[in-house]
Design a protein around this motif. Structure first.
Motif, PDB file in Angstrom:
ATOM      1  N   THR A   1      13.272   5.475  -2.766  1.00  0.00           N
ATOM      2  CA  THR A   1      12.135   6.258  -3.225  1.00  0.00           C
ATOM      3  C   THR A   1      12.587   7.621  -3.731  1.00  0.00           C
ATOM      4  O   THR A   1      13.684   8.069  -3.448  1.00  0.00           O
ATOM      5  CB  THR A   1      11.140   6.505  -2.078  1.00  0.00           C
ATOM      6  OG1 THR A   1      11.837   7.129  -1.001  1.00  0.00           O
ATOM      7  CG2 THR A   1      10.512   5.223  -1.599  1.00  0.00           C
TER       8      THR A   1
ATOM      9  N   SER B   1       2.861   6.114   0.592  1.00  0.00           N
ATOM     10  CA  SER B   1       3.719   6.989  -0.214  1.00  0.00           C
ATOM     11  C   SER B   1       3.445   8.458   0.026  1.00  0.00           C
ATOM     12  O   SER B   1       4.193   9.302  -0.425  1.00  0.00           O
ATOM     13  CB  SER B   1       3.493   6.746  -1.702  1.00  0.00           C
ATOM     14  OG  SER B   1       3.787   5.442  -2.012  1.00  0.00           O
TER      15      SER B   1
ATOM     16  N   TYR C   1       2.375  -0.109  -7.594  1.00  0.00           N
ATOM     17  CA  TYR C   1       3.390  -0.420  -6.602  1.00  0.00           C
ATOM     18  C   TYR C   1       3.437  -1.911  -6.357  1.00  0.00           C
ATOM     19  O   TYR C   1       2.477  -2.497  -5.879  1.00  0.00           O
ATOM     20  CB  TYR C   1       3.091   0.272  -5.287  1.00  0.00           C
ATOM     21  CG  TYR C   1       3.020   1.754  -5.398  1.00  0.00           C
ATOM     22  CD1 TYR C   1       4.176   2.504  -5.309  1.00  0.00           C
ATOM     23  CD2 TYR C   1       1.814   2.387  -5.588  1.00  0.00           C
ATOM     24  CE1 TYR C   1       4.123   3.872  -5.389  1.00  0.00           C
ATOM     25  CE2 TYR C   1       1.742   3.754  -5.672  1.00  0.00           C
ATOM     26  CZ  TYR C   1       2.900   4.500  -5.573  1.00  0.00           C
ATOM     27  OH  TYR C   1       2.829   5.838  -5.651  1.00  0.00           O
TER      28      TYR C   1
ATOM     29  N   ARG D   1      -1.523   0.666  -3.606  1.00  0.00           N
ATOM     30  CA  ARG D   1      -1.606   2.115  -3.635  1.00  0.00           C
ATOM     31  C   ARG D   1      -2.237   2.591  -4.939  1.00  0.00           C
ATOM     32  O   ARG D   1      -2.913   3.611  -4.980  1.00  0.00           O
ATOM     33  CB  ARG D   1      -0.226   2.715  -3.429  1.00  0.00           C
ATOM     34  CG  ARG D   1       0.144   2.678  -1.953  1.00  0.00           C
ATOM     35  CD  ARG D   1       1.558   3.067  -1.726  1.00  0.00           C
ATOM     36  NE  ARG D   1       2.400   1.893  -1.611  1.00  0.00           N
ATOM     37  CZ  ARG D   1       3.709   1.950  -1.403  1.00  0.00           C
ATOM     38  NH1 ARG D   1       4.312   3.103  -1.309  1.00  0.00           N
ATOM     39  NH2 ARG D   1       4.405   0.843  -1.289  1.00  0.00           N
TER      40      ARG D   1
ATOM     41  N   GLU E   1      14.270   0.376   3.365  1.00  0.00           N
ATOM     42  CA  GLU E   1      13.188   0.826   2.494  1.00  0.00           C
ATOM     43  C   GLU E   1      13.578   0.662   1.035  1.00  0.00           C
ATOM     44  O   GLU E   1      14.739   0.790   0.681  1.00  0.00           O
ATOM     45  CB  GLU E   1      12.899   2.313   2.748  1.00  0.00           C
ATOM     46  CG  GLU E   1      12.456   2.622   4.159  1.00  0.00           C
ATOM     47  CD  GLU E   1      11.051   2.123   4.441  1.00  0.00           C
ATOM     48  OE1 GLU E   1      10.336   1.815   3.468  1.00  0.00           O
ATOM     49  OE2 GLU E   1      10.692   2.023   5.624  1.00  0.00           O
TER      50      GLU E   1
ATOM     51  N   GLU F   1       6.185  10.393  -1.721  1.00  0.00           N
ATOM     52  CA  GLU F   1       7.278   9.663  -2.347  1.00  0.00           C
ATOM     53  C   GLU F   1       6.772   8.477  -3.153  1.00  0.00           C
ATOM     54  O   GLU F   1       5.784   7.863  -2.787  1.00  0.00           O
ATOM     55  CB  GLU F   1       8.235   9.136  -1.266  1.00  0.00           C
ATOM     56  CG  GLU F   1       8.855  10.240  -0.456  1.00  0.00           C
ATOM     57  CD  GLU F   1      10.024   9.738   0.362  1.00  0.00           C
ATOM     58  OE1 GLU F   1      10.024   8.551   0.706  1.00  0.00           O
ATOM     59  OE2 GLU F   1      10.921  10.553   0.641  1.00  0.00           O
ATOM     60  N   VAL F   2       7.453   8.174  -4.236  1.00  0.00           N
ATOM     61  CA  VAL F   2       7.151   6.945  -4.975  1.00  0.00           C
ATOM     62  C   VAL F   2       8.419   6.112  -5.079  1.00  0.00           C
ATOM     63  O   VAL F   2       9.527   6.648  -5.065  1.00  0.00           O
ATOM     64  CB  VAL F   2       6.644   7.195  -6.412  1.00  0.00           C
ATOM     65  CG1 VAL F   2       5.257   7.770  -6.397  1.00  0.00           C
ATOM     66  CG2 VAL F   2       7.601   8.065  -7.181  1.00  0.00           C
ATOM     67  N   GLU F   3       8.245   4.808  -5.200  1.00  0.00           N
ATOM     68  CA  GLU F   3       9.385   3.942  -5.411  1.00  0.00           C
ATOM     69  C   GLU F   3       9.987   4.257  -6.776  1.00  0.00           C
ATOM     70  O   GLU F   3       9.270   4.546  -7.720  1.00  0.00           O
ATOM     71  CB  GLU F   3       8.977   2.461  -5.368  1.00  0.00           C
ATOM     72  CG  GLU F   3       8.922   1.890  -3.972  1.00  0.00           C
ATOM     73  CD  GLU F   3       7.542   2.031  -3.368  1.00  0.00           C
ATOM     74  OE1 GLU F   3       6.741   2.835  -3.889  1.00  0.00           O
ATOM     75  OE2 GLU F   3       7.258   1.352  -2.370  1.00  0.00           O
TER      76      GLU F   3
END
Lengths: 813, 232
Positions: free
Chosen positions: A483, A287, A543, A261, A480, A496-498
């Motif tokens: 996030t 994301s 990511y 990403r 998942e 969304e991001v981790e």
């Protein structure tokens, strides 16, 4: 060959389509009552081939009730197929109903579907598992004739495939005579898919018919021969983006695939900076907010976009006829993956798909060349078949209990009919059953808290309706990564991001997300707050999830290529020159065996090993090597791993390289490291969620101002100490050791190179080692023990505090 | 390697295992034992491993053997819920009773255990004042009472060292008051940067992170928010 009946024949003719041979073969198989596996490249009308027999049967003999169940790995795909089926059904005037059922289906519709199902139900493995947990499952599926599994290759060797296989074993009991149909892209191991599909069928039905689609025109693949300087390292291919932009102009629609990403964001930004022609270029990755992704997909379907920069989020899925070019930025990391991506261009069999590979550095040139040759030779990567997950089995047993009382022997035999569980022992099954009933702990203190109880009639039953509710809230095997939402301050949500990415940000840091430069303000209630930035050097999302390791198959090809100078002719001149230099100054890494170079540089000693086992395996190797070097008194300072090599630097030079790489490295050091590693902890957490020990976190469940109720980490520690053989720890080890393959790759390599290590002592860095040395410094140094780091951090802050402020009378340090 | 701190003039030792020792009074203080937490979850249908109570007991026995205190104070939430004491298995029950009987023991009541069965032994109270220190379950809001020692919040904190984020249970305090980490085996944690904790301190505060070999002090400005995964 059967001929199609009139309305069908006319309809095909009206579309200007000819029926493919393999589509008719599928009809034949259905008429003979046979299950079938269709293997065909994308664009071969695979999905229609799967549905055609059911459409014909329902047109000829209309029946009430559920006739065909279609399983897709993607919700979006099910929705798309519903649309695609509606048109022929309407235009041919057929009285056939088609509906989807996914997590997005409204409650009322789902209720209705149970007592009045459509003829064809399009759904996902998770929704099927849910349907099977209802007490009326037997009635819903009693008349089911056919189950179609789309993208079988993507499902079969995964936990979702385990869940589906178990559901199919159940269906086989509920719907006698059910035909199974698998639709798959071209794969390395067709027989495995055949066995997967055939498993558990009675002998008479077990002959699943294999139908092969025409392979179509060979893809035209080209590696970009850049006129820019070919970089030594890096993964963004920024040097080539001017040339990539030029390639977008003549094409109708281009899919630009990247591997991570972070790459997607950089490439997208860079292309827009060059976009003087105002080409409509979109961005698509996992994301971004769902609505945003749907918008891009819809624009793509309308033909409104000239290019989309995408990650694997577009590897599978919806067909876009307009795509006529695929550009792969960075090495494809696997031949099957490359083929899958190529298939996204030009969904027509008679014209070749066109693709351009853009290597980001010199090693990637080698890898691209190897991938290209593999695709030409039709040789694909294959993961060895995995054993079914014990955590998935636990979930299935609870689901079965939710549907009604069951007998353990009967369920055991049914489970063994699912291909991934064919080798399941009764002992393991009983352990899983024990876990479902009362936790399965050796310390029998939970007898009175059973979830599922064994009654006097010999059957197992759920003890409390609350358990059924809990099962339904937690069904599925996708856990998942946690996030955080990204939101513009006072504005809209961007996606969304981790969370681990956010951990690396400090307020004021900039990062690129959704194609925009943002300034990180802080985290508030699980939302990342940001404002638009004005410029400066962004910290790009990095990511981990996107970083796929090089496949073994491709690594073997790269090694073979390196050792065969006669094959270098196809490589760009700078790469040829680089390899020739390596031959003069050191040696080439051998195809069998292992080249290890050591040399001094600056104040340090370097050791570079050309293992080609992929980044993850190298990371593990680096950890083990540094431990061993520490014991040997070599004072290792750090290491860096790429997909191709590992480099370790130390104060003293390694002399006995054979001893360093001895196989026993995988003994105690590994055990100790594995048990402590975050990999195992993460794996345990996922296993515990899937098996139903801890619950999925629902959105909004975490409230600020309260402690979390308990920690998966602590449960892992307690269980490991008190009951190391518990079924969930067994499942965790199987996942981490076998599932993630890195350890196995490492073990195989150490065995392979034993006695065949070629140690080259050099007086300076070799040409082949240059790329990895350029990575040094960008990478995290060797992770030291927790206490050393804490102490170091504390000391630094104490020094700072002592020098310029009073210590508040707090500490007598 | 232990850390000392001074709260309202009392010199206290912070143990890396999450307990506080007051040498002058030979007093050992622990917070949030949450005995019976696993079983309480199991009773509600979630079958967490049943080893937490025994693990917490063992650690406490180890500490008592090491410090040989005259007095032990448990700062509340010693039992996960009102049935937890009754739910203890025979062996744990016996071990707990023996431990309580062997020392001057005080149970401070918490929100999870608003009452404690008298038969268990030990004194039961809402608050305890000893010299310059005041022991209670939850820190008081508003004007801090000097020398307040409490638990309740299960504090955790996160620092970044060399690009690595380290998240650990911790003590958190200023010269006036101290909040102890949770001692129980299954207890989760709350970020000290969360308002619920940070508002307890008028100005700056300090945390002491629990490592495997020692306790490590950091000023509040060195902390980073804990991302949700680490809280799970």
């Amino acid at each position: 060959m059967p001929a199609l009946p009139e309305p069908f024949h006319d309809w095909f003719a009206a579309q200007g389509w000819a029926v493919y041979r393999h589509q008719l073969n599928m009809v034949e198989a259905a008429e003979a009552g046979q299950s079938a596996l269709l293997i065909a490249p994308t664009g071969a009308g695979k999905t229609l081939a799967g549905f055609l027999p059911s459409l014909l049967a329902l047109a000829e003999r209309p029946s009430a009730g559920l006739h065909t169940l279609y399983i897709s790995p993607l919700k979006a795909l099910a929705v798309d197929i519903e649309r695609n089926l509606e048109r022929p059904i309407r235009e041919m005037g057929l009285e056939i109903t088609v509906e989807t059922r996914t997590g997005d289906t409204p409650q009322g519709k789902r209720q209705r579907q149970r007592h009045k199902p459509p003829h064809m139900l399009l759904t996902t493995p998770e929704s099927l598992a849910l349907l099977l947990s209802y007490h009326d499952a037997a009635e819903i599926f009693a008349g089911l004739q056919c189950i179609v599994v789309d993208e079988l290759h993507a499902l079969a060797n995964s936990k979702r495939g385990d869940l589906l296989a178990l559901a199919m074993a159940r269906l086989d009991r509920l719907s006698p005579g059910l035909r199974r149909v698998g639709l798959s892209a071209t794969v390395h191991d067709e027989d495995y898919l055949l066995r997967w599909l055939a498993s558990g069928l009675d002998a008479a039905e077990a002959s699943v018919r294999k139908v092969r689609g025409d392979s179509g025109a060979k893809p035209e693949i080209e590696i970009l021969d850049t006129s820019a300087h070919l970089p030594w390292s890096g993964h963004m291919a920024v040097h080539a983006l001017a040339e990539v932009y030029e390639r977008l102009k003549p094409a109708k629609t281009t899919l630009v695939f990247v591997n991570t990403r972070a790459q997607a964001e950089i490439v997208f930004q860079d292309l827009w900076r060059r976009n003087e022609d105002g080409l409509a270029i979109g961005l698509h990755h996992g994301s971004l907010a769902v609505e945003q992704r749907r918008k891009v997909e819809a624009a793509m379907a309308r033909g409104a976009l000239r290019a989309v920069v995408a990650t694997s989020s577009l590897d599978l899925g919806v067909d876009w006829a307009a795509v006529d070019q695929v550009i792969q930025i960075g090495a494809p990391k696997g031949a099957s993956r490359l083929l899958q991506r190529l298939g996204r261009a030009n969904h027509r069999l008679d014209e070749p798909s066109r693709a351009l590979l853009v290597p980001a550095n010199r090693f990637e040139v080698l890898e691209c060349q190897a991938a290209l040759e593999a695709v030409r030779a039709g040789s694909l990567d294959g993961d060895p078949p995995r054993q079914g997950g014990l955590d998935v089995l636990c979930q299935h047993i609870l689901g079965t209990a939710c549907a009604g009382p069951f007998d353990a022997d009967t369920l055991y035999h049914e489970v063994c009919k699912a291909a991934p569980y064919a080798a399941l022992t009764r002992e393991l099954f009983d352990k899983a059953l024990g876990f479902v009933c009362d936790g399965g702990y050796a310390l029998k203190s939970y007898d009175r808290f059973r979830r599922v109880a064994h009654a006097a009639d010999g059957l197992y039953r759920v003890t409390n309706p609350r358990q059924i509710q809990r099962y339904r809230m937690n069904v599925g095997v996708i856990v998942e990564a946690p996030t955080l939402k990204v939101r513009l301050k006072g504005g809209r949500s961007l996606g969304e991001v981790e969370e681990y990415f956010v951990q690396g940000l400090r307020p004021g840091d900039t990062f690129i997300f959704g194609g925009e430069l943002l300034v990180f303000l802080g985290i508030r209630e699980l939302t990342v707050e940001a404002v638009r930035g004005k410029g400066g050097e962004p910290k790009v999302p990095a990511y981990v999830g996107g970083k796929l390791p090089l496949t073994t198959h491709l690594a073997d090809r790269v090694r073979a290529m390196l050792e065969t100078p006669a094959d270098w002719g196809d490589l760009p001149p700078p790469v040829q020159e680089w390899l020739a230099q390596q031959r003069r100054r050191s040696v080439m890494p051998p195809e069998e065996g292992l080249l290890v170079e050591t040399f001094p540089r600056g104040e340090r000693e370097y050791l570079v090993a050309y293992c080609f086992e992929g980044r993850n395996a190298h990371q593990t190797l680096g950890m083990l090597l540094t431990k061993r070097m520490e014991r040997a008194g070599l004072s290792p300072l750090g290491f860096v791993a790429t997909d191709y090599v590992i480099a370790v630097w130390s104060l003293k030079a390694a002399k006995d390289v054979d001893a360093l790489f001895d196989e026993d490295m995988l003994g105690d050091d590994l055990e100790e490291w594995m048990a402590e590693s975050s990999l195992l902890r993460r794996t345990f957490r996922n296993v515990a969620v899937i098996a139903g020990l801890i619950e999925r976190r629902m959105p909004g469940q975490e409230k600020s101002g309260k402690q979390v109720t308990f920690s998966a980490d602590l449960i892992y520690d307690v269980l490991r100490k008190h009951e190391p053989d518990h079924v969930l720890l067994q499942a965790t080890r199987a996942d981490a050791g076998g599932g993630l393959t890195d350890i196995r790759r490492l073990a195989q390599m150490l065995a392979r190179v034993k006695g065949r290590i070629r140690h080259c002592r050099l007086d300076r860095v070799s040409p082949l080692a240059v790329p990895v040395l350029l990575e040094v410094g960008k990478e995290q140094v060797y992770g030291q023990a927790l206490d050393e780091l804490l102490d170091e951090g504390a000391q630094a802050l104490i020094d700072e505090a002592m020098s310029n402020e009073t210590v508040q009378g707090l500490l007598p340090i | 390697m232990s850390q000392f701190c001074y709260i309202n003039g009392a010199e206290l030792v912070m143990d890396r295992r999450g307990a506080l020792y007051w040498p002058d009074r030979q007093m050992l203080v622990v917070a949030d034992l949450h005995f019976g937490k696993g079983a309480a979850f199991a009773a509600a249908g979630q079958l967490l491993p049943p080893y937490d109570t025994a693990a917490t007991l063992s650690l406490l026995e180890t500490l008592i053997a090491a410090y040989k205190p005259r007095q032990v104070v448990a700062l509340g939430d010693s039992f996960h819920d009102e049935e937890s004491a009754a739910r203890l298995d025979e062996e744990s029950d016996a071990r707990l009773r023996a431990m309580v009987a062997g020392v001057d023991w005080t149970w401070i009541l918490g929100n999870h255990d608003p009452a404690i069965e008298a038969g268990l032994g030990g004194a039961v109270t809402e608050e305890l004042v000893v010299g310059p220190l005041l022991f209670r379950h939850e820190a008081s809001l508003g004007s801090a009472q000097a020398g307040e020692i409490s638990g309740h919040f299960h504090p955790k904190a996160c620092v970044r060292v060399r690009q690595k984020r380290l998240t650990q249970r911790c003590f958190v305090g200023d010269p006036m008051r101290l909040v102890l980490p949770a001692f129980g085996a299954f207890t989760g944690g709350l970020d000290v940067l969360d308002e619920a904790i940070s508002r307890l301190f008028a100005n700056d505060f300090r945390v002491w992170l629990l490592g495997r070999q020692g306790v490590y002090p950091f000023p509040s400005r060195a902390l980073q928010p804990i991302a949700p995964y680490y809280a799970l």
